[in-house]
Design a protein around this motif. Structure first.
Motif, PDB file in Angstrom:
ATOM      1  N   PHE A 131       1.092  -1.364  -0.026  1.00 42.87           N
ATOM      2  CA  PHE A 131      -0.121  -0.341   0.253  1.00 42.87           C
ATOM      3  C   PHE A 131       0.661   1.513  -0.132  1.00 42.87           C
ATOM      4  O   PHE A 131       1.537   1.811   0.768  1.00 42.87           O
ATOM      5  N   ASN A 132       0.405   1.713  -1.358  1.00 43.98           N
ATOM      6  CA  ASN A 132       1.096   3.561  -0.898  1.00 43.98           C
ATOM      7  C   ASN A 132       0.180   4.534   0.293  1.00 43.98           C
ATOM      8  O   ASN A 132       0.749   5.215   0.937  1.00 43.98           O
ATOM      9  N   ASN A 133      -0.682   4.462   0.779  1.00 41.28           N
ATOM     10  CA  ASN A 133      -1.808   4.645   1.715  1.00 41.28           C
ATOM     11  C   ASN A 133      -1.203   4.238   2.547  1.00 41.28           C
ATOM     12  O   ASN A 133      -1.316   3.215   3.715  1.00 41.28           O
ATOM     13  N   LYS A 134      -0.519   5.242   3.785  1.00 40.91           N
ATOM     14  CA  LYS A 134       0.238   4.868   5.198  1.00 40.91           C
ATOM     15  C   LYS A 134      -1.020   4.554   5.666  1.00 40.91           C
ATOM     16  O   LYS A 134      -0.565   4.206   7.095  1.00 40.91           O
ATOM     17  N   VAL A 167      -4.202   3.433   5.705  1.00 38.57           N
ATOM     18  CA  VAL A 167      -4.282   2.342   4.513  1.00 38.57           C
ATOM     19  C   VAL A 167      -2.965   0.560   5.369  1.00 38.57           C
ATOM     20  O   VAL A 167      -3.361  -0.392   5.757  1.00 38.57           O
ATOM     21  N   ASP A 212     -10.067   3.084  -1.492  1.00 38.27           N
ATOM     22  CA  ASP A 212      -8.460   2.696  -1.897  1.00 38.27           C
ATOM     23  C   ASP A 212      -8.695   1.560  -2.903  1.00 38.27           C
ATOM     24  O   ASP A 212      -9.338   0.211  -3.016  1.00 38.27           O
TER      25      ASP A 212
END
Length: 550
Positions: free
Chosen positions: A52-55, A57, A109
């Motif tokens: 994941f790029n979203n920290k 998440v 997402d």
């Protein structure tokens, strides 16, 4: 002992209502989803910590996975993306391509949706893992290891470049042999239609474009990429002919095997599966030919049986083994007239060491591969390699030959010296890499030893009967030049393999790590043993040198 556990959706998101995999995927923009096809051909596969790029998440998922892991025990490893779930995901996407939208669901997402889709698709493998967890014993562990190898060997080893080179090398050899066979049998029209089914009009063009694709795939795999571009216009047209468009989902990935590439745009392609892309040219050839024969004026009853006997055994196997054992001092089977009762498919005798070959070009039904249990696999293996509904096959044929030799009534070789030390190596030659999976040789060898006991056959001071060696024809093709007329080397490979196959369990193996190492030794196929030579890839590389000059 460390085992890999493959969690499913309910294990990681027990507080959420589960949707089907397609529902999650449809929330991802179409362009993003299509470019992800083939992503899991890279190695190593991404795990939950780098997904994941979203920290926010990423942190949430990490906590969930670690909570699940703690409940399992500290010796467990987690694997989210499996080769099986990746292929099923690709199949779902390509079979529902028209349902995807350009924007997807902007409120969710896309990476999380993809992650959840993988978890949903893990249920098949997870079901077997849970069964093993409930029945922990040496035998259940062996069955678990066999089952994993049986399922994954067809998909291919994602991180092993050498196995992919082996497949390409053997496929080129077998395709060229098949075309030569069709010519020798005067099936010129069949041969032409087979070539035309790939969108080209000559053997030369077919071989060129096949090798051009193999070279492109090899470069992509070496660079750990799954998207490649083709600059050659004629090759571009050739590849579009075998690229996936709108397919139908199938439990055995039948449609993905027919169209193992996906055309992205311009001159770019994504690889659905590297091994399927190579398999298209030989492994699937018999089915193309079956269809072509059925539409022709040439009538052949039971084409698949004809293919197995006339091509796989009497042409492909015979020519390969004749070349490996080419010297006049070998006593071997040289003529292929109608086989007499109990005659081996092939045999070689040199210095009173007898190699007995039984050739098995055996198809595996999709229901067996999809069954996900050892009972179905064992039943299938016994039917095809031990005892069919009509007669003893494979193993029993080898045992019959050994019995005749022991009784000095083996009429196919009058050079055996019964007053000297005699060694016998029984060999099953298979044509599908699935059988080279972990533990298949081990299981078949157990049945072989049981048949020897039934027949009251055993080694003695004069005759040494080695255990059963199962070897695939691709391995022999790869080893061909190294073992050619080097009987001593080939015998040592067989002896080393059977020695490790028969290693007895010791008390020290009660240590879990020692036990796992021991099981890996006895369950390893001969193709995965260490060899005393390196296959010569010089001729292999030469086949691709002149491709860019055309």
């Amino acid at each position: 002992m460390s085992f890999t556990v493959i969690p499913n959706f309910d294990d990681i998101f027990p507080d959420e209502k589960k949707e089907d995999a397609l529902s999650y995927l449809l929330k991802i923009p179409k362009d993003v989803m299509l470019k992800s096809i083939g992503f899991c051909n890279t190695y190593p596969l991404p795990d939950h910590q780098i997904f994941f790029n979203n920290k926010a998440v990423a942190k949430n998922v990490f906590v969930r996975v670690e909570t699940f892991r703690k409940n399992l025990g500290k010796d467990k490893k987690i694997e989210i993306i499996t080769p099986d779930s990746y292929l099923r995901l690709s199949e779902i996407v390509l079979s529902n391509i028209d349902q995807f939208t350009e924007e997807g669901d902007k409120e969710s997402d896309p990476e999380l949706n993809l992650f959840k889709a993988f978890l949903v698709l893990n249920f098949r493998i997870g079901a077997y893992n849970h069964k093993f967890d409930k029945e922990q014993s040496t035998e259940s562990l062996i069955d678990f290891m066999i089952l994993q190898g049986f399922q994954l060997n067809e998909i291919g080893s994602f991180g092993d470049i050498h196995s992919f080179i082996k497949l390409i090398h053997a496929t080129i050899y077998k395709v060229e042999s098949l075309l030569e066979f069709l010519s020798q049998k005067s099936f010129q029209q069949i041969k032409s239609r087979f070539i035309e089914s790939f969108g080209v009009d000559s053997k030369q063009a077919f071989i060129f474009h096949m090798k051009f694709l193999f070279g492109s795939l090899l470069i992509a795999k070496i660079n750990n990429q799954f998207i490649f571009a083709i600059s050659n216009e004629t090759s571009l047209s050739f590849l579009k002919n075998i690229a996936a468009t709108d397919i139908i989902a199938d439990e055995d990935f039948t449609e993905l095997k027919k169209t193992p590439l996906y055309f992205l745009n311009g001159n770019s392609f994504s690889v659905v599966n590297f091994y399927f892309a190579v398999d298209l040219f030989y492994r699937s050839a018999k089915f193309r030919l079956k269809t072509i024969f059925e539409k022709s004026d040439i009538k052949i009853d039971n084409f698949l049986s004809y293919y197995g006997n006339e091509f796989s055994e009497k042409f492909l196997m015979k020519n390969l083994l004749d070349n490996i054992f080419s010297k006049k001092f070998y006593k071997k089977k040289t003529e292929y007239k109608a086989e007499e009762k109990n005659e081996p498919d092939y045999y070689v005798n040199y210095n009173n060491t007898v190699l007995l070959f039984e050739n098995k070009d055996v198809l595996i039904s999709k229901t067996v591969k999809a069954a996900n249990d050892m009972e179905s696999i064992e039943s299938f293996l016994k039917e095809r390699f031990l005892q069919s509904s009509k007669k003893g096959v494979g193993i029993k044929q080898l045992v019959n030959s050994i019995e005749f030799i022991c009784k000095k009534t083996f009429k196919f070789d009058d050079t055996i010296q019964y007053d000297h030390k005699l060694e016998i190596f029984p060999i099953l030659l298979v044509h599908d890499r699935v059988y080279e999976g972990t533990g298949i040789n081990h299981k078949l060898n157990n049945w072989f030893k049981e048949e020897l006991i039934v027949k009251k056959i055993h080694s003695n001071d004069k005759i040494k009967i080695h255990s059963l060696t199962l070897i695939d024809i691709d391995t022999l093709i790869l080893w061909e030049k190294s073992i050619k007329d080097n009987f001593k080397l080939f015998k040592s490979l067989l002896s080393n393999h059977t020695q490790q196959l028969n290693e007895r369990q010791k008390k020290i193996y009660s240590n879990p790590q020692y036990l796992l190492d021991y099981l890996q030794r006895i369950l390893r196929p001969i193709s995965d043993r260490k060899v005393t030579f390196k296959p010569d890839y010089h001729d292999f590389i030469k086949q691709f040198v002149d491709l860019n000059s055309r």
